[in-house]
Design a protein around this motif. Sequence first.
Motif, mmCIF file in Angstrom:
data_model
loop_
_atom_site.group_PDB
_atom_site.id
_atom_site.type_symbol
_atom_site.label_atom_id
_atom_site.label_comp_id
_atom_site.label_asym_id
_atom_site.label_seq_id
_atom_site.Cartn_x
_atom_site.Cartn_y
_atom_site.Cartn_z
ATOM 1 N N PHE A 42 0.836 -1.201 0.000
ATOM 2 C CA PHE A 42 0.000 0.000 0.000
ATOM 3 C C PHE A 42 0.865 1.243 0.000
ATOM 4 O O PHE A 42 1.752 1.395 0.843
ATOM 5 C CB PHE A 42 -0.934 -0.020 1.205
ATOM 6 N N LEU A 43 0.606 2.154 -0.936
ATOM 7 C CA LEU A 43 1.372 3.395 -1.094
ATOM 8 C C LEU A 43 0.626 4.554 -0.454
ATOM 9 O O LEU A 43 -0.542 4.787 -0.751
ATOM 10 C CB LEU A 43 1.568 3.704 -2.571
ATOM 11 N N VAL B 4 -9.686 5.699 -2.280
ATOM 12 C CA VAL B 4 -9.657 5.052 -3.585
ATOM 13 C C VAL B 4 -9.606 3.546 -3.351
ATOM 14 O O VAL B 4 -8.661 3.055 -2.750
ATOM 15 C CB VAL B 4 -8.438 5.501 -4.422
ATOM 16 N N LYS B 5 -10.645 2.864 -3.815
ATOM 17 C CA LYS B 5 -10.723 1.415 -3.620
ATOM 18 C C LYS B 5 -10.471 0.707 -4.939
ATOM 19 O O LYS B 5 -11.085 1.062 -5.959
ATOM 20 C CB LYS B 5 -12.092 1.031 -3.056
ATOM 21 N N GLN B 6 -9.615 -0.301 -4.907
ATOM 22 C CA GLN B 6 -9.188 -0.980 -6.125
ATOM 23 C C GLN B 6 -9.500 -2.462 -6.029
ATOM 24 O O GLN B 6 -9.341 -3.072 -4.971
ATOM 25 C CB GLN B 6 -7.672 -0.767 -6.311
ATOM 26 N N TYR B 88 -0.285 -3.155 -10.422
ATOM 27 C CA TYR B 88 -0.876 -1.951 -10.990
ATOM 28 C C TYR B 88 -1.618 -1.183 -9.905
ATOM 29 O O TYR B 88 -2.363 -1.766 -9.110
ATOM 30 C CB TYR B 88 -1.828 -2.322 -12.128
ATOM 31 N N PHE B 89 -1.398 0.117 -9.892
ATOM 32 C CA PHE B 89 -2.055 0.989 -8.921
ATOM 33 C C PHE B 89 -2.869 2.052 -9.641
ATOM 34 O O PHE B 89 -2.355 2.732 -10.537
ATOM 35 C CB PHE B 89 -1.021 1.708 -8.052
ATOM 36 N N PHE B 105 -3.519 6.616 -3.543
ATOM 37 C CA PHE B 105 -3.436 5.378 -4.299
ATOM 38 C C PHE B 105 -4.490 4.364 -3.866
ATOM 39 O O PHE B 105 -4.893 4.316 -2.698
ATOM 40 C CB PHE B 105 -2.056 4.735 -4.107
ATOM 41 N N GLY B 106 -4.896 3.528 -4.838
ATOM 42 C CA GLY B 106 -5.656 2.342 -4.514
ATOM 43 C C GLY B 106 -4.721 1.298 -3.930
ATOM 44 O O GLY B 106 -3.508 1.500 -3.870
ATOM 45 N N GLY B 107 -5.285 0.174 -3.509
ATOM 46 C CA GLY B 107 -4.504 -0.838 -2.819
ATOM 47 C C GLY B 107 -3.606 -1.694 -3.703
ATOM 48 O O GLY B 107 -2.783 -2.458 -3.195
ATOM 49 N N GLY B 108 -3.735 -1.565 -5.027
ATOM 50 C CA GLY B 108 -2.879 -2.323 -5.932
ATOM 51 C C GLY B 108 -3.499 -3.623 -6.397
ATOM 52 O O GLY B 108 -4.303 -4.236 -5.676
ATOM 53 N N THR B 109 -3.147 -4.012 -7.607
ATOM 54 C CA THR B 109 -3.575 -5.293 -8.180
ATOM 55 C C THR B 109 -2.354 -5.995 -8.733
ATOM 56 O O THR B 109 -1.649 -5.439 -9.579
ATOM 57 C CB THR B 109 -4.592 -5.093 -9.323
#
Lengths: 112, 115
Positions: A42-43, B4-6, B88-89, B105-109
């Motif tokens: 998480f960034l 931001v939710k991913q 990917y963010f 940022f979203g949490g990333g995929t």
Amino acid sequence: DTAVSQTPKYLVTQMGNDKSIKCEQNLGHDTMYWYKQDSKKFLKIMFSYNNKELIINETVPNRFSPKSPDKAHLNLHINSLELGDSAVYFCASTPSGTDTQYFGPGTRLTVL
Amino acid sequence: QQQVKQSPQSLIVQKGGISIINCAYENTAFDYFPWYQQFPGKGPALLIAIRPDVSEKKEGRFTISFNKSAKQFSLHIMDSQPGDSATYFCAASMGGNNAGNMLTFGGGTRLMVKP
């Protein structure tokens, strides 16, 4: 030819120590940032700095402080390191007139 | 509160398939929506970005779809390749070249493209 560079790449230290991470950008960008990436990837933004204006994310402990000796550098100082500070820290910068942020390669900080 | 939710957190796609990653945001003041690609041991790198005045932006195999009313945007990777395997963010900011232009940022995929 890295546009945004950070040193060191790896930093291992003991709890309670004070350490610094350096960031330099050679593109004449106006705004610089520090982000923290935790173990879950998480960034999160920590600081933003532009022409002597500093904006601090309210969740960042005051043990963290950015220092900008000049427009090309934004260093991160961390006092009294804690285990939870272990993370990868990224510096980024933005050129004037755009929103694109360019990230450095990161510094992996491990607090033992 | 995550602004931001991913989703999804991870995605496995066969080579040549379409990868789709979705994001939703809460803050209507956001007006800049980039996607970043991150390889292991590297910093995030901008892939493609969009502003809310358009509903779609395409660059090569990468397309962003944007739905302002639903406060959602998505990344589509056409003809996915093993070299696309990365994290990917999605992100959002209020734009502007000032110290307030900070990315959320979203949490990333984590995408894996199988050969």
